[in-house]
Design a protein around this motif. Structure first.
Motif, PDB file in Angstrom:
ATOM      1  N   SER A 163       9.597  88.564  42.268  1.00  0.00           N
ATOM      2  CA  SER A 163      10.752  88.240  41.419  1.00  0.00           C
ATOM      3  C   SER A 163      10.992  89.303  40.349  1.00  0.00           C
ATOM      4  O   SER A 163      12.108  89.458  39.869  1.00  0.00           O
ATOM      5  CB  SER A 163      10.546  86.866  40.759  1.00  0.00           C
ATOM      6  OG  SER A 163       9.599  86.938  39.705  1.00  0.00           O
ATOM      7  N   LEU A 177      20.297  80.088  45.782  1.00  0.00           N
ATOM      8  CA  LEU A 177      19.917  80.538  44.438  1.00  0.00           C
ATOM      9  C   LEU A 177      20.233  82.018  44.239  1.00  0.00           C
ATOM     10  O   LEU A 177      20.698  82.432  43.171  1.00  0.00           O
ATOM     11  CB  LEU A 177      18.430  80.288  44.202  1.00  0.00           C
ATOM     12  CG  LEU A 177      18.020  78.874  43.781  1.00  0.00           C
ATOM     13  CD1 LEU A 177      16.508  78.744  43.769  1.00  0.00           C
ATOM     14  CD2 LEU A 177      18.597  78.544  42.410  1.00  0.00           C
ATOM     15  N   LEU A 226      11.396  83.528  41.760  1.00  0.00           N
ATOM     16  CA  LEU A 226      10.658  82.898  40.678  1.00  0.00           C
ATOM     17  C   LEU A 226      10.626  81.382  40.876  1.00  0.00           C
ATOM     18  O   LEU A 226       9.601  80.735  40.625  1.00  0.00           O
ATOM     19  CB  LEU A 226      11.295  83.238  39.332  1.00  0.00           C
ATOM     20  CG  LEU A 226      10.493  82.835  38.082  1.00  0.00           C
ATOM     21  CD1 LEU A 226       9.126  83.505  38.081  1.00  0.00           C
ATOM     22  CD2 LEU A 226      11.271  83.192  36.813  1.00  0.00           C
ATOM     23  N   ALA A 227      11.744  80.808  41.365  1.00  0.00           N
ATOM     24  CA  ALA A 227      11.781  79.377  41.660  1.00  0.00           C
ATOM     25  C   ALA A 227      10.806  79.031  42.781  1.00  0.00           C
ATOM     26  O   ALA A 227      10.137  77.986  42.750  1.00  0.00           O
ATOM     27  CB  ALA A 227      13.207  78.952  42.043  1.00  0.00           C
ATOM     28  N   SER A 267      15.965  87.555  41.834  1.00  0.00           N
ATOM     29  CA  SER A 267      14.815  87.376  40.955  1.00  0.00           C
ATOM     30  C   SER A 267      14.599  85.901  40.643  1.00  0.00           C
ATOM     31  O   SER A 267      13.468  85.395  40.708  1.00  0.00           O
ATOM     32  CB  SER A 267      15.014  88.166  39.668  1.00  0.00           C
ATOM     33  OG  SER A 267      13.935  87.964  38.776  1.00  0.00           O
ATOM     34  N   ALA A 268      15.691  85.186  40.335  1.00  0.00           N
ATOM     35  CA  ALA A 268      15.587  83.758  40.040  1.00  0.00           C
ATOM     36  C   ALA A 268      15.143  82.979  41.268  1.00  0.00           C
ATOM     37  O   ALA A 268      14.374  82.006  41.170  1.00  0.00           O
ATOM     38  CB  ALA A 268      16.930  83.235  39.532  1.00  0.00           C
ATOM     39  N   VAL A 314      22.692  82.729  41.354  1.00  0.00           N
ATOM     40  CA  VAL A 314      22.038  83.283  40.161  1.00  0.00           C
ATOM     41  C   VAL A 314      21.619  84.737  40.443  1.00  0.00           C
ATOM     42  O   VAL A 314      22.320  85.672  40.098  1.00  0.00           O
ATOM     43  CB  VAL A 314      20.824  82.427  39.738  1.00  0.00           C
ATOM     44  CG1 VAL A 314      20.273  82.927  38.407  1.00  0.00           C
ATOM     45  CG2 VAL A 314      21.206  80.954  39.639  1.00  0.00           C
ATOM     46  N   SER A 315      20.463  84.909  41.066  1.00  0.00           N
ATOM     47  CA  SER A 315      19.975  86.248  41.410  1.00  0.00           C
ATOM     48  C   SER A 315      18.781  86.106  42.348  1.00  0.00           C
ATOM     49  O   SER A 315      18.177  85.034  42.465  1.00  0.00           O
ATOM     50  CB  SER A 315      19.553  87.019  40.160  1.00  0.00           C
ATOM     51  OG  SER A 315      18.409  86.421  39.566  1.00  0.00           O
TER      52      SER A 315
END
Length: 483
Positions: free
Chosen positions: A111, A178, A189-190, A185-186, A182-183
């Motif tokens: 991420s 996602l 990370l999720a 990276s998000a 969002v991105s």
């Protein structure tokens, strides 16, 4: 009264899904399935969107080899105790927790990476994720085998598949949503946060009893060491390597004799029809003229739930009828349903026909998968649970993957033969000489399942191997207690 008794029997088979360890198995299945797509198709989509070349993306797929060769380090999980964690959690849960923490860390590392600027950190994190994920699979399989009797392995396998499939939705469609909203990276990370599901399951899972019996052949090994004056550290190394690498094979062949080869052949041939057929399924849909949106809806979304349904029913039937009878039913179903693709090819681009085909095929595939997992689990010696099951899981996939690589050659070969493809194309006007080869191909894949059916019948008749002691049926216990 007999009807009432049968009803109670089926109800008790269904009740196994509500047991504490069954819920834990569902959560562990989710944890096992979550990283899989994140090192394959989901990661490929991110890399392509970042402008990475198709060549580099293809080379990145090699990190997934960890899932195929995991048997190479499975012996370590059987014989090496982790400091502190082993004392607190036991051998299986200690390795499980360590692998999950490493996987979560690798996802967090992904991420924070940007493949458009630097690909090396992505490669490193993806490799670590695949290795940790495969290690988690080894430890979860070993825990499942040791946590319940053979009669309940089918139900645990079904719940494992349910959790695994839900995780594929989360790490596939969920991560893509996602990433778009969002991105990337998000999204990753999720996914790292979702590994907390498996971490909690590992912490609250029942602690299983660990086998302490000496490995077979150790007396001969000690005699060999004395005769050749192998002492001290060298003797300890030789003993460890013997117990980790040689003893699992010796144990399996000692318990089953030369019938072990028959059992390995059964495992290797059981899913061959599905592996070979599966490679050509998507090309068939495309060649028949199905739209991509139809394939995505029917095959990728609806089909997953049919697979889950088949897996759950397989667990119930395995608990009720026994491992071998359910294994036979699964082999017959998985083999026979290959013929439904012949019917689909003759129907053409009919969404209703596709839905019927996927319903039957995926349900039978889920059913057969649960039955095979339960059977492989019943063959394992708990002292070598991680190593032997890793070997079995590799053996069951290898023949199908090798033959699957020739599936396109088979279709093209049938299509190139006027005597074979000509009459088929005339009987079904929507088929051309290029697509008529699918019909004999799917008939051939169905015939590939006959050896497995015959081997199951043979094993049911002979029933090779030692009798299971009654003590092997362990009582159900709550969290933190040895099973």
């Amino acid at each position: 009264m007999p009807a009432m008794t049968r009803a109670r029997g089926w109800a008790s088979s269904l009740a196994v899904y509500l047991e504490y360890r069954s819920i834990i198995m569902l959560l562990l299945g989710f944890s096992s399935g979550l990283p899989f797509l994140l090192v394959f198709s989901t990661l490929s989509a991110w890399l392509r969107e970042a402008g990475i070349s198709r060549t580099d993306i293809g080379l990145m797929s090699y990190v997934g080899l960890a899932y195929t060769i995991k048997f190479l380090w499975a012996p370590v999980l059987d014989h090496l105790h982790l400091p502190v964690l082993n004392r607190l959690l036991g051998k299986r849960r200690a390795w499980m927790l360590l692998a999950q923490l490493v996987a979560a860390g690798a996802l967090a590392g992904l991420s924070l990476s940007d493949p458009a600027h630097a690909l090396t950190p992505v490669v490193i994190c993806a490799f670590v994720l695949a290795f940790a994920s495969a290690t988690q699979d080894i430890s979860i399989d070993a825990w499942r085998i040791e946590a319940a009797s053979d009669e309940k392995q089918g139900a645990l396998a079904a719940l494992y598949q349910l959790g695994y499939r839900v995780a594929l939705i989360a790490s596939g469609a969920g991560a893509l949503y996602l990433a778009e909203g969002v991105s990337w990276s998000a999204a990753y990370l999720a996914m790292a946060a979702l590994m907390g599901v498996g971490i909690l399951a590992a912490l609250f899972a029942p602690r299983v009893a660990e086998a302490e019996a000496p490995a077979v052949g150790e007396e001969a090994l000690e005699s060999f060491a004395r005769r050749h004056h192998i002492e001290g550290r060298a003797q300890r190394i030789v003993t460890f390597l013997y117990r980790a690498v040689v003893a699992p094979f010796v144990d399996f062949f000692q318990r089953y004799g030369w019938w072990a080869l028959v059992l390995l052949a059964l495992i290797g041939l059981y899913r061959v029809p599905d592996f070979v057929m599966g490679v050509m399924a998507n090309p068939l849909y495309i060649d028949l003229g199905f739209e991509l949106s139809t394939i995505a809806t029917v095959v990728k979304l609806y089909g997953i739930w049919m697979t889950i349904g088949g897996a759950l029913v397989g667990g119930i039937v395995s608990a009720r009828l026994g491992v071998l009878p359910s294994l036979l039913l699964g082999a017959i179903a998985a083999t026979g349903t290959n013929l439904i693709f012949v019917w689909l090819a003759l129907q053409g681009a009919d969404p209703v026909a596709l839905a019927i085909t996927i319903s039957i095929e995926n349900f039978s595939g889920g059913f057969a998968g649960t039955c095979l997992i339960a059977y492989m689990s019943s063959l394992v010696n708990h002292e070598f649970a991680a190593t032997q099951y890793a070997l079995f899981s590799s053996a069951f996939a290898l023949p199908g993957k090798i033959l699957g690589g020739l599936s396109g050659v088979m279709v093209d070969g049938f299509s190139a033969s006027p005597r074979i493809a000509g009459p088929i194309a005339e009987a079904a006007p929507h088929l051309t000489m290029q697509t008529a080869g699918y019909v004999p191909f799917f008939i051939t894949t169905a015939l590939m399942g006959l050896p497995a059916i015959l081997l199951v019948l043979l094993v049911m008749h002979i029933r090779p191997g030692p009798d299971k002691p009654e003590a092997a049926k362990r009582p159900d216990q709550g969290p933190g207690k040895a099973v």
